[in-house]
Motif scaffolding. Structure first.
Motif, PDB file in Angstrom:
ATOM      1  N   ILE A 160      27.904 -11.825  19.162  1.00 55.59           N
ATOM      2  CA  ILE A 160      28.617 -10.549  19.077  1.00 55.59           C
ATOM      3  C   ILE A 160      29.246 -10.475  17.687  1.00 55.59           C
ATOM      4  CG2 ILE A 160      30.398  -9.112  20.098  1.00 55.59           C
ATOM      5  CD1 ILE A 160      28.045  -9.653  21.962  1.00 55.59           C
ATOM      6  N   THR A 161      28.763  -9.575  16.866  1.00 57.26           N
ATOM      7  CA  THR A 161      29.252  -9.443  15.497  1.00 57.26           C
ATOM      8  C   THR A 161      30.539  -8.614  15.471  1.00 57.26           C
ATOM      9  OG1 THR A 161      27.999  -7.428  15.084  1.00 57.26           O
ATOM     10  CG2 THR A 161      26.879  -9.523  14.629  1.00 57.26           C
ATOM     11  N   PRO A 162      31.305  -8.710  14.395  1.00 59.48           N
ATOM     12  CA  PRO A 162      32.511  -7.878  14.269  1.00 59.48           C
ATOM     13  C   PRO A 162      32.212  -6.380  14.321  1.00 59.48           C
ATOM     14  CG  PRO A 162      32.567  -9.644  12.663  1.00 59.48           C
ATOM     15  CD  PRO A 162      31.211  -9.692  13.310  1.00 59.48           C
ATOM     16  N   GLU A 163      31.034  -5.967  13.844  1.00 60.65           N
ATOM     17  CA  GLU A 163      30.663  -4.550  13.908  1.00 60.65           C
ATOM     18  C   GLU A 163      30.491  -4.101  15.365  1.00 60.65           C
ATOM     19  OE1 GLU A 163      27.167  -1.428  12.634  1.00 60.65           O
ATOM     20  OE2 GLU A 163      26.971  -3.521  12.041  1.00 60.65           O
ATOM     21  N   ILE A 164      29.871  -4.946  16.175  1.00 59.13           N
ATOM     22  CA  ILE A 164      29.698  -4.620  17.599  1.00 59.13           C
ATOM     23  C   ILE A 164      31.057  -4.523  18.273  1.00 59.13           C
ATOM     24  CG2 ILE A 164      28.870  -5.539  19.805  1.00 59.13           C
ATOM     25  CD1 ILE A 164      26.381  -6.527  18.353  1.00 59.13           C
ATOM     26  N   VAL A 165      31.947  -5.453  17.975  1.00 58.02           N
ATOM     27  CA  VAL A 165      33.294  -5.434  18.561  1.00 58.02           C
ATOM     28  C   VAL A 165      34.022  -4.157  18.161  1.00 58.02           C
ATOM     29  CG1 VAL A 165      35.534  -6.592  18.576  1.00 58.02           C
ATOM     30  CG2 VAL A 165      33.436  -7.944  18.689  1.00 58.02           C
ATOM     31  N   MET A 166      33.899  -3.753  16.896  1.00 54.23           N
ATOM     32  CA  MET A 166      34.561  -2.542  16.414  1.00 54.23           C
ATOM     33  C   MET A 166      34.000  -1.297  17.109  1.00 54.23           C
ATOM     34  SD  MET A 166      34.811  -1.047  12.530  1.00 54.23           S
ATOM     35  CE  MET A 166      33.074  -0.663  12.489  1.00 54.23           C
TER      36      MET A 166
END
Length: 101
Positions: free
Chosen positions: A5-11
């Motif tokens: 889970i990348t930071p972009e997905i989390v955002m």
């Protein structure tokens, strides 16, 4: 093997959660707002205008939630084919709304 889970997905999942929160707040504030408008006005005009405003906000919120794209598979998060589900997982790739939180 589990996909990271990348930071972009989390955002982007956070954005979907915010849209859902907005829609829930619109739904939960309708009856109290109409009740207060009726109680503190002599005519029904404020309640009528508040009801129209609420209806527009519910429509906008519903569209924002329904047409949110999943950050992992880029399909609609809540819609697959002709069916819709406002569940907490993507109906296409099964990504949980709180993944990486």
């Amino acid at each position: 093997m589990e996909e990271t889970i990348t930071p972009e997905i989390v955002m982007r999942l956070s954005g979907i959660r915010m849209r859902r929160l907005f829609l829930w707040l619109v739904f939960l504030t309708y009856l109290p707002a109409i009740g207060l408008a009726l109680k503190f006005s002599d005519t029904g005009k404020p309640a009528f205008y508040l009801g129209i405003t609420w209806l527009l906000m519910a429509a906008v919120g519903g569209v924002l939630v329904s047409f949110s794209r999943c950050p992992r598979c880029h399909e609609l998060f809540h819609i697959q084919g002709y069916s819709t589900s406002w569940g907490r997982r993507c109906v296409n790739c099964n990504l949980h709304l709180n993944a990486g939180k």
